[in-house]
Design an enzyme around this catalytic site. Sequence first.
Site, PDB file in Angstrom:
ATOM      1  N   GLY A   1       1.465  10.947   5.120  1.00  0.00           N
ATOM      2  CA  GLY A   1       0.334  11.378   5.937  1.00  0.00           C
ATOM      3  C   GLY A   1      -1.015  10.931   5.432  1.00  0.00           C
ATOM      4  O   GLY A   1      -2.021  11.622   5.571  1.00  0.00           O
TER       5      GLY A   1
ATOM      6  N   LYS B   1      -3.718   2.112  -2.031  1.00  0.00           N
ATOM      7  CA  LYS B   1      -3.289   3.208  -1.145  1.00  0.00           C
ATOM      8  C   LYS B   1      -4.222   3.290   0.061  1.00  0.00           C
ATOM      9  O   LYS B   1      -5.433   3.169  -0.062  1.00  0.00           O
ATOM     10  CB  LYS B   1      -3.299   4.527  -1.940  1.00  0.00           C
ATOM     11  CG  LYS B   1      -3.053   5.782  -1.112  1.00  0.00           C
ATOM     12  CD  LYS B   1      -1.633   5.870  -0.571  1.00  0.00           C
ATOM     13  CE  LYS B   1      -1.502   7.002   0.457  1.00  0.00           C
ATOM     14  NZ  LYS B   1      -0.540   6.717   1.522  1.00  0.00           N
TER      15      LYS B   1
ATOM     16  N   ILE C   1       6.011  -5.916   8.248  1.00  0.00           N
ATOM     17  CA  ILE C   1       5.915  -4.794   9.154  1.00  0.00           C
ATOM     18  C   ILE C   1       5.695  -3.498   8.371  1.00  0.00           C
ATOM     19  O   ILE C   1       6.076  -3.390   7.205  1.00  0.00           O
ATOM     20  CB  ILE C   1       7.213  -4.660   9.997  1.00  0.00           C
ATOM     21  CG1 ILE C   1       8.440  -4.530   9.104  1.00  0.00           C
ATOM     22  CG2 ILE C   1       7.337  -5.765  10.983  1.00  0.00           C
ATOM     23  CD1 ILE C   1       9.756  -4.270   9.820  1.00  0.00           C
TER      24      ILE C   1
ATOM     25  N   CYS D   1       0.466   3.456  10.949  1.00  0.00           N
ATOM     26  CA  CYS D   1       1.032   4.590  10.198  1.00  0.00           C
ATOM     27  C   CYS D   1       1.772   5.514  11.164  1.00  0.00           C
ATOM     28  O   CYS D   1       1.170   6.043  12.091  1.00  0.00           O
ATOM     29  CB  CYS D   1      -0.062   5.369   9.459  1.00  0.00           C
ATOM     30  SG  CYS D   1       0.631   6.825   8.639  1.00  0.00           S
TER      31      CYS D   1
ATOM     32  N   GLY E   1      12.765   0.141   3.010  1.00  0.00           N
ATOM     33  CA  GLY E   1      13.805  -0.170   2.028  1.00  0.00           C
ATOM     34  C   GLY E   1      14.636  -1.358   2.493  1.00  0.00           C
ATOM     35  O   GLY E   1      14.438  -1.877   3.597  1.00  0.00           O
TER      36      GLY E   1
ATOM     37  N   LYS F   1      -2.428  -4.709  10.038  1.00  0.00           N
ATOM     38  CA  LYS F   1      -1.060  -4.324   9.627  1.00  0.00           C
ATOM     39  C   LYS F   1      -0.339  -3.693  10.818  1.00  0.00           C
ATOM     40  O   LYS F   1      -0.740  -2.642  11.325  1.00  0.00           O
ATOM     41  CB  LYS F   1      -1.106  -3.366   8.434  1.00  0.00           C
ATOM     42  CG  LYS F   1       0.291  -3.022   7.933  1.00  0.00           C
ATOM     43  CD  LYS F   1       0.264  -2.355   6.564  1.00  0.00           C
ATOM     44  CE  LYS F   1       1.663  -1.976   6.114  1.00  0.00           C
ATOM     45  NZ  LYS F   1       1.678  -1.335   4.798  1.00  0.00           N
TER      46      LYS F   1
ATOM     47  N   SER G   1       0.822  -1.200   0.000  1.00  0.00           N
ATOM     48  CA  SER G   1       0.000   0.000   0.000  1.00  0.00           C
ATOM     49  C   SER G   1       0.866   1.264   0.000  1.00  0.00           C
ATOM     50  O   SER G   1       1.861   1.360   0.715  1.00  0.00           O
ATOM     51  CB  SER G   1      -0.876  -0.013   1.252  1.00  0.00           C
ATOM     52  OG  SER G   1      -1.584   1.186   1.355  1.00  0.00           O
TER      53      SER G   1
HETATM   54  C1  SIN Z   1       1.569   7.442   4.816  1.00  0.00           C
HETATM   55  O1  SIN Z   1       0.656   7.701   4.032  1.00  0.00           O
HETATM   56  O2  SIN Z   1       1.997   8.303   5.609  1.00  0.00           O
HETATM   57  C2  SIN Z   1       2.204   6.081   4.851  1.00  0.00           C
HETATM   58  C3  SIN Z   1       1.266   5.077   5.369  1.00  0.00           C
HETATM   59  C4  SIN Z   1       1.861   4.204   6.410  1.00  0.00           C
HETATM   60  O3  SIN Z   1       3.084   4.184   6.599  1.00  0.00           O
HETATM   61  O4  SIN Z   1       1.115   3.482   7.063  1.00  0.00           O
END
Ligand code: SIN
Length: 303
Positions: A72, A45, A192, A131, A218, A166, A21
Site C-alpha cells: 500500500g 521505494k 511489468i 500499483c 516472482g 511503469k 522499487s
Molecule cells: C505497494 O507498495 O503496494 C507496492 C507498489 C506497487 O506494486 O506498485
Amino acid sequence: MVNTKVNLSGWEIDNPVIPASGTFGYGYEFADIYDINCLGSFSIKGTTLSPRFGNPTPRIAECQRGLINSVGLQNPGVEAVIAHELPELKKVFNKKVVANVSGFSIEEYAKTCAALDKEEQVAILEVNISCPNVHNGGMAFGTDPIAAAEVTAAVKEVTTKPVYMKLSPNVTDIVAIAKACEEAGADGISMINTLLGMRIDLGSRKSVVANKMGGFSGPAIFPVAVRMVYQVYEAVKVPIIGMGGISTAEDVIEMMLAGATAIEVGAANLVDPCACKDIITSLPAVMEKYKIKILSDIIGGAH
Ligand code: SIN
C-alpha cells in the site's frame, strides 16, 4: 572480457541489473551485506507527496514460485526522502538512482516529480501508474490510455529528467497503454508491475492479506513479463526496463532478447538479499556461454 554496459536515455550504467522499487528499501539498508556499488543502479521505494502508513497487516501471502504483496505504498513522503533517505544513500552508493513515484491525482504525481527533479542523485523518474494495492489512484491511471497519457504529459512538464512510465499487466492491451505514454512524451517504459492476485486461508475462509487482494510477483510471472515486453518492444521506440520474476542471469538475457534495455529484479531480493549481486557476478559467464561480447547488442534480438 565482456561488456555489460547499457544506456537508458543517455545514462550509461555498468550493467543492466537494477533492484526493483519496494524490494530494496532506500539501498543503504543493504550496504552492510555487500558493496551495492556493483549494481547498475536501483529503484527507490515508491515515493508519494505525503507520508503513507500503508495497508493493514497481513500484507504478504506466500504462493508457489512467488508471493502476493499488499504493502500500500508505505513511504515517508517526498520531503523526507529528499532530506534523509537520499543523503543516507549517498554515503554508500556513488551512482545515480531511479526515483519511483506514485500518486493519487495527476497534480500529486507532478508535484512529487517536480520535487525529485531537483535532486542530482536522481537519473530517471519511474512513474508508477500500476500499483494494485490502493483503492484510488495507482493502477487506475495505468489501465486507461487517456489517463496514462495525462499523467505522462503532466510529469514531463515539470522535469528535464527522463520519465519512464511503469505499466500494469492487469489490462487487456498493454501495447495501447505503452503507445499512449510514448505519444505523450514518455522517454521509456518500465514493465511489468505485479499481477492482481488473491489467496484464501482454508481455516478462516478469509483472504490471507488484509486488503483482500494484492500484487503477485516472482518467477511464476516471468513468462507473462517476457511476452508483454516482446509485444511492447514491437510497438514503441523508447527503451524498456523489463521486470517480472527475474532471478537469474539467464533471465536477464531472455528479457533483453525480448526487448528490454535494462532489467529490474524484485521478488528475488525478498528471498535472497544477495540476488542482484549474484546475478551480476554470474552474468559474464552466461554471456560467454551464449557468445555475447557486448550485452547491449542483444536488445530485441528475438524479433
Ligand atoms: C505497494 O507498495 O503496494 C507496492 C507498489 C506497487 O506494486 O506498485
